[in-house]
Design a protein around this motif. Structure first.
Motif, PDB file in Angstrom:
ATOM      1  N   ARG A 191      59.642  67.243  28.350  1.00 21.86           N
ATOM      2  CA  ARG A 191      60.880  67.986  28.124  1.00 21.86           C
ATOM      3  C   ARG A 191      62.071  67.094  28.457  1.00 21.86           C
ATOM      4  O   ARG A 191      62.103  66.433  29.495  1.00 21.86           O
ATOM      5  N   VAL A 192      63.046  67.093  27.572  1.00 21.03           N
ATOM      6  CA  VAL A 192      64.292  66.362  27.783  1.00 21.03           C
ATOM      7  C   VAL A 192      65.388  67.411  27.928  1.00 21.03           C
ATOM      8  O   VAL A 192      65.713  68.123  26.983  1.00 21.03           O
ATOM      9  N   ASP A 193      65.933  67.503  29.137  1.00 18.55           N
ATOM     10  CA  ASP A 193      66.898  68.556  29.469  1.00 18.55           C
ATOM     11  C   ASP A 193      68.335  68.082  29.307  1.00 18.55           C
ATOM     12  O   ASP A 193      69.068  67.922  30.281  1.00 18.55           O
ATOM     13  N   ILE A 194      68.755  67.825  28.083  1.00 23.17           N
ATOM     14  CA  ILE A 194      70.148  67.494  27.806  1.00 23.17           C
ATOM     15  C   ILE A 194      70.672  68.499  26.799  1.00 23.17           C
ATOM     16  O   ILE A 194      69.958  68.886  25.885  1.00 23.17           O
ATOM     17  N   ASP A 195      71.903  68.935  26.984  1.00 22.75           N
ATOM     18  CA  ASP A 195      72.490  69.938  26.104  1.00 22.75           C
ATOM     19  C   ASP A 195      71.482  71.059  25.863  1.00 22.75           C
ATOM     20  O   ASP A 195      71.136  71.770  26.764  1.00 22.75           O
ATOM     21  N   GLU A 196      71.012  71.152  24.642  1.00 21.48           N
ATOM     22  CA  GLU A 196      69.916  72.076  24.338  1.00 21.48           C
ATOM     23  C   GLU A 196      68.619  71.300  24.541  1.00 21.48           C
ATOM     24  O   GLU A 196      68.382  70.300  23.880  1.00 21.48           O
ATOM     25  N   PRO A 197      67.780  71.729  25.488  1.00 21.27           N
ATOM     26  CA  PRO A 197      66.548  70.982  25.775  1.00 21.27           C
ATOM     27  C   PRO A 197      65.639  70.868  24.549  1.00 21.27           C
ATOM     28  O   PRO A 197      65.652  71.718  23.664  1.00 21.27           O
ATOM     29  N   PHE A 198      64.878  69.790  24.516  1.00 26.87           N
ATOM     30  CA  PHE A 198      63.889  69.577  23.458  1.00 26.87           C
ATOM     31  C   PHE A 198      62.726  68.794  24.042  1.00 26.87           C
ATOM     32  O   PHE A 198      62.766  68.367  25.183  1.00 26.87           O
ATOM     33  N   TYR A 199      61.667  68.643  23.251  1.00 26.22           N
ATOM     34  CA  TYR A 199      60.464  67.944  23.691  1.00 26.22           C
ATOM     35  C   TYR A 199      60.243  66.698  22.839  1.00 26.22           C
ATOM     36  O   TYR A 199      60.404  66.740  21.620  1.00 26.22           O
ATOM     37  N   LEU A 200      59.860  65.618  23.505  1.00 25.47           N
ATOM     38  CA  LEU A 200      59.405  64.413  22.814  1.00 25.47           C
ATOM     39  C   LEU A 200      57.890  64.366  22.921  1.00 25.47           C
ATOM     40  O   LEU A 200      57.318  64.823  23.914  1.00 25.47           O
ATOM     41  N   GLU A 201      57.245  63.811  21.925  1.00 25.13           N
ATOM     42  CA  GLU A 201      55.797  63.660  21.934  1.00 25.13           C
ATOM     43  C   GLU A 201      55.451  62.179  21.957  1.00 25.13           C
ATOM     44  O   GLU A 201      56.109  61.376  21.295  1.00 25.13           O
ATOM     45  N   LYS A 202      54.403  61.856  22.722  1.00 29.92           N
ATOM     46  CA  LYS A 202      53.991  60.466  22.868  1.00 29.92           C
ATOM     47  C   LYS A 202      52.471  60.394  22.840  1.00 29.92           C
ATOM     48  O   LYS A 202      51.792  61.248  23.407  1.00 29.92           O
ATOM     49  N   CYS A 203      51.956  59.361  22.220  1.00 28.08           N
ATOM     50  CA  CYS A 203      50.515  59.122  22.234  1.00 28.08           C
ATOM     51  C   CYS A 203      50.165  58.379  23.521  1.00 28.08           C
ATOM     52  O   CYS A 203      50.727  57.314  23.800  1.00 28.08           O
ATOM     53  N   ALA A 204      49.276  58.949  24.289  1.00 32.40           N
ATOM     54  CA  ALA A 204      48.871  58.333  25.560  1.00 32.40           C
ATOM     55  C   ALA A 204      48.061  57.055  25.337  1.00 32.40           C
ATOM     56  O   ALA A 204      47.967  56.219  26.228  1.00 32.40           O
ATOM     57  N   THR A 205      47.507  56.888  24.144  1.00 26.25           N
ATOM     58  CA  THR A 205      46.679  55.712  23.862  1.00 26.25           C
ATOM     59  C   THR A 205      47.505  54.529  23.356  1.00 26.25           C
ATOM     60  O   THR A 205      47.463  53.447  23.917  1.00 26.25           O
ATOM     61  N   CYS A 206      48.283  54.750  22.291  1.00 28.44           N
ATOM     62  CA  CYS A 206      49.023  53.631  21.685  1.00 28.44           C
ATOM     63  C   CYS A 206      50.479  53.543  22.141  1.00 28.44           C
ATOM     64  O   CYS A 206      51.145  52.550  21.886  1.00 28.44           O
ATOM     65  N   GLY A 207      50.978  54.584  22.805  1.00 28.56           N
ATOM     66  CA  GLY A 207      52.358  54.554  23.302  1.00 28.56           C
ATOM     67  C   GLY A 207      53.408  54.892  22.269  1.00 28.56           C
ATOM     68  O   GLY A 207      54.596  54.863  22.560  1.00 28.56           O
ATOM     69  N   GLY A 208      52.999  55.219  21.043  1.00 28.47           N
ATOM     70  CA  GLY A 208      53.957  55.599  20.015  1.00 28.47           C
ATOM     71  C   GLY A 208      54.651  56.904  20.375  1.00 28.47           C
ATOM     72  O   GLY A 208      54.069  57.759  21.045  1.00 28.47           O
ATOM     73  N   ILE A 209      55.897  57.038  19.944  1.00 32.23           N
ATOM     74  CA  ILE A 209      56.681  58.237  20.256  1.00 32.23           C
ATOM     75  C   ILE A 209      57.137  58.891  18.968  1.00 32.23           C
ATOM     76  O   ILE A 209      57.633  58.223  18.058  1.00 32.23           O
ATOM     77  N   TRP A 210      56.979  60.206  18.903  1.00 38.16           N
ATOM     78  CA  TRP A 210      57.435  60.984  17.755  1.00 38.16           C
ATOM     79  C   TRP A 210      58.771  61.647  18.099  1.00 38.16           C
ATOM     80  O   TRP A 210      58.917  62.286  19.129  1.00 38.16           O
ATOM     81  N   PHE A 211      59.747  61.452  17.226  1.00 32.17           N
ATOM     82  CA  PHE A 211      61.061  62.063  17.363  1.00 32.17           C
ATOM     83  C   PHE A 211      61.245  63.054  16.225  1.00 32.17           C
ATOM     84  O   PHE A 211      61.221  62.660  15.055  1.00 32.17           O
TER      85      PHE A 211
END
Length: 172
Positions: A73-93
């Motif tokens: 969870r990213v709590d800025i302005d209106e909070p949102f969630y980032l997703e990350k792969c625990a294996t390769c470290g890629g991040i989905w925005f």
């Protein structure tokens, strides 16, 4: 690689050394290798996805095939969630999340967002902001500002305990 949110839409890489993106929802897949020397200003806000369902309500599968991604969870302005792969470290925005992170100077701390200490810090800051706003609303701007000015003066004063005791005595 398919979009973790649309599932059937293939991610496209538009330029060399740029992240893959989904033309259907406007999301972006940023792999560890893409983060090196990736300029923040190279991402343009997209109107794509404005009428689509709220993709932030669910996580997805790693586009590289490593299974379900973890969320933070990213709590800025209106909070949102980032997703990350625990294996390769890629991040989905999801659409617009990169811009929001960049606008809040959080792009350089992407790796920290999933840590418990970062999450606790965000929670404390949000709680303090809510506490301050509630008191401003209840006390009114004038009294609130006077109290905040006095608190700044007393914060490092060697006799602050005496001053607080005097204040409490006088308001009873």
């Amino acid at each position: 690689m398919n979009c973790p949110k649309c599932k059937n839409t293939e991610l496209k890489k538009h330029r060399f050394n740029s992240p893959c993106s989904c033309e259907a929802c406007g999301g972006m897949w940023l792999q560890d290798a893409d983060r090196i020397n990736f300029p923040v200003e190279s991402i343009e806000p997209s109107d794509t996805g404005s009428d689509l369902p709220d993709y932030d309500k669910r996580t997805g599968l790693c586009p590289s095939g490593h299974g379900i991604m973890i969320r933070a969870r990213v709590d800025i302005d209106e909070p949102f969630y980032l997703e990350k792969c625990a294996t390769c470290g890629g991040i989905w925005f999801d659409n617009g999340e990169w811009i929001r992170l960049a606008g809040n100077n959080l792009v350089d701390v992407l790796g920290s967002i999933w840590s418990k200490s970062w999450q606790r810090k965000q929670s404390r800051e949000k709680s303090r902001d809510n506490f301050i706003e509630m008191n401003r609303r209840l006390l009114g701007d004038l009294l609130f500002d006077e109290i905040m000015d006095l608190s700044k003066k007393l914060k490092d004063h060697p006799e602050k305990d005496r001053a607080i005791a005097l204040f409490q005595q006088e308001i009873q």
